[in-house]
Structures are given as structure tokens and as C-alpha cells.
Design a protein around this motif. Structure first.
Motif, PDB file in Angstrom:
ATOM      1  N   THR A  82     -42.707  91.811  29.177  1.00  0.00           N
ATOM      2  CA  THR A  82     -43.247  91.667  27.612  1.00  0.00           C
ATOM      3  C   THR A  82     -43.304  90.263  27.461  1.00  0.00           C
ATOM      4  N   ASN A  84     -43.042  87.843  24.994  1.00  0.00           N
ATOM      5  CA  ASN A  84     -42.769  87.734  23.461  1.00  0.00           C
ATOM      6  C   ASN A  84     -43.667  86.477  22.541  1.00  0.00           C
ATOM      7  N   SER A  85     -43.880  85.421  23.140  1.00  0.00           N
ATOM      8  CA  SER A  85     -44.428  84.404  22.514  1.00  0.00           C
ATOM      9  C   SER A  85     -45.042  83.409  23.525  1.00  0.00           C
ATOM     10  N   GLY A 116     -37.060  88.470  21.317  1.00  0.00           N
ATOM     11  CA  GLY A 116     -36.950  90.068  21.628  1.00  0.00           C
ATOM     12  C   GLY A 116     -35.820  90.278  22.322  1.00  0.00           C
TER      13      GLY A 116
END
Length: 131
Positions: A82, A84-85, A116
Motif C-alpha cells: 500500500t 500511503n502517500s 499507516g
């Protein structure tokens, strides 16, 4: 009349089964540890591969991406990555493996901060919880 002496006695068979049981009791925990280390290696590897893909994407688009599809990233089996940013100056991501729930690896680059629940503590360094 002749008596048959071929084959194994019950005692001999019980001793062999006991020895096999002892060997299995030693081998199974070791095997579990090896599997867990392999899961962590897959999570670390995916984050390092993501890093390479992000740099290639940055060269083309002049910004980092939050989409795995946009950068052409393919995850390992059982691993969920994932992002996150992401911005033009940095990005942060985590990876988790289905076989070791609650454990994760994280990394961040540039001006991004770990997010996260990421265990990452230093930029450009993949850090994992528990392994």
C-alpha cells in the motif's frame, strides 16, 4: 514344523515410530521459522522493487505515484503493498503478508514521512516489525 522369523516385531516398529516422532518434533519448528523469514523477505523485496518502479515513474512523470497500476508494479503472492502517500518530493509505503497477520514492513523516501502504522524509522531503509 518350521516357524517363520521373517518381518519385524511390534517392539521394533514402536521404536522406529518413536524415533520418527522425535525427529519430526525437532524439524517442524525449524521449518516454521524458515517460512516466516521467507515471508519477511518477500515483503522487503516488494518494497525495494516498488522503490525502483517509483524512481522510473518519477523520471517519466516528474512526481511519485500513489497507484501501483500506474507504475506497473506487481506484488508477490500473499503480499499486499500500500502506497500511503506520494508527491513530487517523496513517498511512503507499507507491505503486509497474509501468512503473518499484524506484521508489516515499511519504507519512506524524500520528504514523505512514515504513515499507516509503518515501522520505518529512517528514510530509504526498509524496516519490518517482528522480523
Amino acid at each position: 514344523m518350521k516357524s517363520r522369523t521373517d518381518g519385524f516385531t511390534l517392539i521394533e516398529l514402536l521404536i522406529v515410530v518413536t524415533i520418527i516422532g522425535i525427529l519430526a518434533a525437532i524439524a517442524v519448528p525449524r521449518y516454521s521459522g524458515v517460512r516466516e523469514r521467507a515471508y519477511y523477505a518477500a515483503m522487503r523485496s516488494d518494497l525495494k522493487n516498488l522503490s525502483n518502479q517509483q524512481e522510473i515513474y518519477l523520471d517519466d512523470a516528474f512526481a511519485y505515484s500513489t497507484s501501483l497500476t500506474d507504475i506497473g508494479f506487481v506484488q508477490s503472492g500473499g503480499v499486499t503493498v500500500t502506497i500511503n502517500s506520494a508527491s513530487g518530493t517523496g513517498w511512503a509505503a507499507i507491505s503486509e503478508h497474509a501468512a503473518i497477520p499484524g506484521q508489516q514492513c515499511g519504507v519512506y523516501y524524500g520528504s514523505a514521512a512514515a504513515a499507516g502504522g509503518s515501522p520505518a524509522t529512517q528514510p530509504n531503509t526498509v524496516t519490518c516489525t517482528g522480523g
